[in-house]
Design an enzyme around this catalytic site. Structure first.
Site, PDB file in Angstrom:
ATOM      1  N   THR A   1      -1.761  16.667 -21.370  1.00  9.47           N
ATOM      2  CA  THR A   1      -2.395  15.525 -20.732  1.00  9.47           C
ATOM      3  C   THR A   1      -3.415  15.157 -21.782  1.00  9.47           C
ATOM      4  O   THR A   1      -3.612  15.907 -22.731  1.00  9.47           O
ATOM      5  CB  THR A   1      -3.058  15.991 -19.394  1.00  9.47           C
TER       6      THR A   1
ATOM      7  N   GLY B   1      -3.620  20.738 -17.165  1.00  6.10           N
ATOM      8  CA  GLY B   1      -3.088  21.140 -15.850  1.00  6.10           C
ATOM      9  C   GLY B   1      -4.228  21.593 -14.948  1.00  6.10           C
ATOM     10  O   GLY B   1      -5.306  20.980 -14.932  1.00  6.10           O
TER      11      GLY B   1
ATOM     12  N   SER C   1      -2.693  15.952  -8.346  1.00  9.45           N
ATOM     13  CA  SER C   1      -3.106  16.095  -9.748  1.00  9.45           C
ATOM     14  C   SER C   1      -4.369  16.944  -9.846  1.00  9.45           C
ATOM     15  O   SER C   1      -5.099  17.111  -8.866  1.00  9.45           O
ATOM     16  CB  SER C   1      -3.381  14.707 -10.318  1.00  9.45           C
ATOM     17  N   SER C   2      -4.604  17.457 -11.037  1.00  6.96           N
ATOM     18  CA  SER C   2      -5.889  18.122 -11.314  1.00  6.96           C
ATOM     19  C   SER C   2      -6.762  17.279 -12.230  1.00  6.96           C
ATOM     20  O   SER C   2      -7.863  17.701 -12.595  1.00  6.96           O
ATOM     21  CB  SER C   2      -5.650  19.472 -11.983  1.00  6.96           C
TER      22      SER C   2
ATOM     23  N   ARG D   1      -1.607   6.758 -11.128  1.00 11.70           N
ATOM     24  CA  ARG D   1      -0.719   7.914 -11.055  1.00 11.70           C
ATOM     25  C   ARG D   1       0.713   7.440 -10.803  1.00 11.70           C
ATOM     26  O   ARG D   1       0.934   6.451 -10.064  1.00 11.70           O
ATOM     27  CB  ARG D   1      -1.189   8.783  -9.895  1.00 11.70           C
TER      28      ARG D   1
ATOM     29  N   THR E   1      -1.630  11.086 -18.588  1.00 14.14           N
ATOM     30  CA  THR E   1      -0.690  12.194 -18.741  1.00 14.14           C
ATOM     31  C   THR E   1       0.763  11.762 -18.611  1.00 14.14           C
ATOM     32  O   THR E   1       1.065  10.773 -17.936  1.00 14.14           O
ATOM     33  CB  THR E   1      -0.993  13.281 -17.677  1.00 14.14           C
ATOM     34  N   ILE E   2       1.638  12.529 -19.292  1.00 12.03           N
ATOM     35  CA  ILE E   2       3.056  12.518 -18.942  1.00 12.03           C
ATOM     36  C   ILE E   2       3.412  13.920 -18.440  1.00 12.03           C
ATOM     37  O   ILE E   2       4.551  14.340 -18.474  1.00 12.03           O
ATOM     38  CB  ILE E   2       3.966  12.072 -20.122  1.00 12.03           C
ATOM     39  N   ASN E   3       2.392  14.672 -18.045  1.00 11.75           N
ATOM     40  CA  ASN E   3       2.444  16.041 -17.556  1.00 11.75           C
ATOM     41  C   ASN E   3       2.609  17.010 -18.708  1.00 11.75           C
ATOM     42  O   ASN E   3       1.751  17.080 -19.571  1.00 11.75           O
ATOM     43  CB  ASN E   3       3.507  16.227 -16.469  1.00 11.75           C
TER      44      ASN E   3
HETATM   45  N1  GLY Z   1      -0.004  16.618 -14.775  1.00 18.12           N
HETATM   46  C1  GLY Z   1      -1.198  17.340 -14.679  1.00 18.12           C
HETATM   47  C2  GLY Z   1      -2.069  16.867 -13.563  1.00 18.12           C
HETATM   48  O1  GLY Z   1      -1.990  15.711 -13.176  1.00 18.12           O
HETATM   49  O2  GLY Z   1      -2.828  17.644 -13.044  1.00 18.12           O
END
Ligand code: GLY
Length: 553
Positions: A363, A456, A434-435, A90, A381-383
């Site tokens: 993601t 997300g 994060s999810s 992360r 992810t880059i979000n």
């Molecule tokens: N950026 C989405 C997550 O990490 O949950």
């Protein structure tokens, strides 16, 4: 003659059953055809699941710029040689980040500052993550795993219509919001079904290939990044880059029914949330039988979701900075008490659902099993779609906008509508909550499912519903990823988001109970499951998706 026929049938039967039981099969479920092809090649040439994951991660940085990345981060859940492991790569907040960095002088959140543009990026973790994964588990050379990505960046790849449509949407939305980023400069020339080359990215990947993690976090790439930051008002510097460290953590491992669930620990909220959801589902359901996506099923899971997300907002954050009460949140007695609060007749009042303990949009995800029965479940992810919209000029990669996953201000929702408090406030070097929920299920110590998704906060619902679809409702992998899903997360109040295809009568009944229903899609699940003792692999299908899943014989 009869005997000949019989022995022929016997030979055929033995041959089929030998194939059914003994033929080692591998499988991949990937977000695009390039990553599917490359991971298949790595597995076919004797590479293991982690080798295939590393090659796929770098390919996706080229061919899936919406989410694939070297400018972001992710989580990798691993089952290898009978052992479980978890790699946290992360992003972290830069050293110059601070709690109130997205607030104006009146203490209000400045719109979009944490979501787009140069200040929205955390220090990327992907390259260090892949380097650490390779050091611990890789069997192929680092250079050979980077080579396919370098070729695709240098010689180009064919642009899928879904990519072109996402690029157009992103450019239009930046323009309509007045966001000044250099995204269009790099991506507007991509044309559907035409070759798209990324020469700067190819050079960066070559430096990573030659120098490993130092090809990104030190030397020329680090200089390009920090100079670009200085020139454009950013705060990530060479020291932030040199000191970035991904972390090996213990995954959450817990039994659910007769499965062992191996899933993401904090700083993900996903593993805890999935296990709370599955456990409370069994407690609320008891001896009843629910029809899939029926009123009772959706209401029960929405009610559970209220409690899962109340806990998420209060207790979860980076475990290196706060004490996350993982065991208490997964305690059977605690979850029984929480489940008892749920009424099958009415919706709980959102304002009264407190945390329970006493004291992509984008993601991307891929799932891999190799012929030795090792598995990787990797979410990266880059979000938000195309991250911050900022490309590091001279290095050719997109920077994440992961800082938006912190709580910019207590009680103010992020882009996914998630609320947070002090547990997830910004601090230098801290990981944002994060999810992402890369998950592996074992049955009798064999890999039974590998699942994960982008989306997300909806990631959590996609993943636990892929588990229920496969295990509770006996769906094939293809049905499990394509059947309509839904999500509720306490706030916004009583809103259930759902895919098209849920029966109108059910939606009307939910609306009659007081829910507001919003139709949308979440993210493409990448699932490997076991049906009748054989792997099935599936990626969610549809115009907006370009996933490819393969069982490799
Ligand atoms: N950026 C989405 C997550 O990490 O949950």
């Amino acid at each position: 003659m009869k005997q000949l026929l019989l022995s022929g049938f016997l030979a055929l039967f033995l041959c089929i059953s030998f194939q059914l039981q003994a033929a080692p099969e591998a499988a991949v479920a990937m977000p695009d055809s390039y990553s599917a092809q490359v991971s298949e090649q790595v597995l076919n040439s004797g590479g293991n699941a982690v080798d295939a994951a590393i090659a796929a991660q770098f390919v996706l940085a080229v061919t899936l710029p919406e989410a694939g990345n070297i400018g972001g981060g992710g989580f990798m859940t691993i089952y290898k040689g009978g052992e479980t492991d978890f790699l946290d790569y992360r992003e972290v907040a830069p050293k110059k980040a601070h709690k109130d960095m997205y607030l104006d002088k009146n203490g209000e959140v400045i719109p979009y500052l944490s979501l787009y543009g140069i200040l929205s990026s955390g220090v990327p973790g992907t390259v260090d993550g892949m380097w650490q994964a390779h050091k611990k588990y890789g069997s192929k050379t680092w250079q050979s795993l980077l080579a396919p990505a370098i070729k695709l960046a240098q010689e180009g790849f064919i642009v899928h219509p879904a990519l072109k449509s996402n690029i157009n949407w992103r450019i239009d939305s930046f323009n309509s919001k007045g966001i000044k980023v250099n995204f269009a400069k790099y991506f507007s020339s991509a044309q559907t079904s035409k070759i798209f080359k990324q020469p700067e990215l190819a050079e960066t990947l070559k430096r990573i290939s030659s120098h490993g993690r130092d090809g990104f976090y030190r030397g020329q790439t680090a200089k390009i990044i920090s100079q670009f930051m200085k020139d454009n008002g950013g705060i990530i510097n060479e020291h932030d880059l040199a000191s970035y460290q991904s972390k090996w953590r213990k995954p959450i491992v817990k039994n659910w029914r007769d499965y062992t669930v191996i899933t993401a620990p904090p700083p993900s909220s996903g593993g805890i949330a999935i296990l709370q959801w599955l456990t409370m589902y069994d407690l609320v359901k008891g001896d009843k039988t629910y029809e899939h996506n029926s009123l009772e099923y959706m209401h029960s899971l929405a009610e559970i979701g209220k409690r899962v997300f109340a806990d998420r907002a209060e207790y979860l954050g980076d475990p290196d900075f706060i004490n996350v009460p993982v065991a208490s949140l997964l305690d059977q007695n605690y979850l029984s008490q929480r489940a008892k609060e749920i009424s099958l007749d009415k919706i709980s009042i959102s304002e009264q659902v407190a945390p329970g303990l006493e004291e992509s949009r984008d993601t991307t995800h891929f799932s891999i099993v190799d012929k030795w029965g090792n598995a990787v479940s990797n979410t990266t992810t880059i979000n938000y779609t195309f991250g911050s919209g900022v490309i590091v000029e001279g290095a050719g990669f997109i920077l994440n906008d992961e800082m938006d996953d912190f709580s910019a201000k207590a009680g103010v929702a992020n882009v996914f509508g998630a609320l947070g408090g002090t547990a997830n406030e910004i601090q230098p070097n801290k990981r944002m909550l994060s999810s992402m929920s890369p998950t592996i299920l074992l049955k009798n110590n064999q890999v039974n499912m590998v699942t994960g998704s982008p989306g997300g906060t909806t990631i959590i619902s996609s993943v636990y519903q892929s588990i229920l679809n496969s295990i509770e409702f006996n769906m094939s992998a293809k049905s499990a990823v394509n059947t309509p899903r839904f999500h509720h997360q306490l706030w916004p109040k009583d809103v259930i988001e759902h895919y098209a295809g849920i029966e109108q009568a059910t939606l009307s009944s939910l609306s009659g109970k007081g829910y507001t229903l919003k139709q949308r899609e979440f993210g493409d699940l990448q699932l490997i499951s076991t049906v009748n003792g054989k792997y099935q692999a599936a990626s969610q299908q549809g115009n907006a998706h370009r996933g490819v899943a393969l069982v490799i014989k």
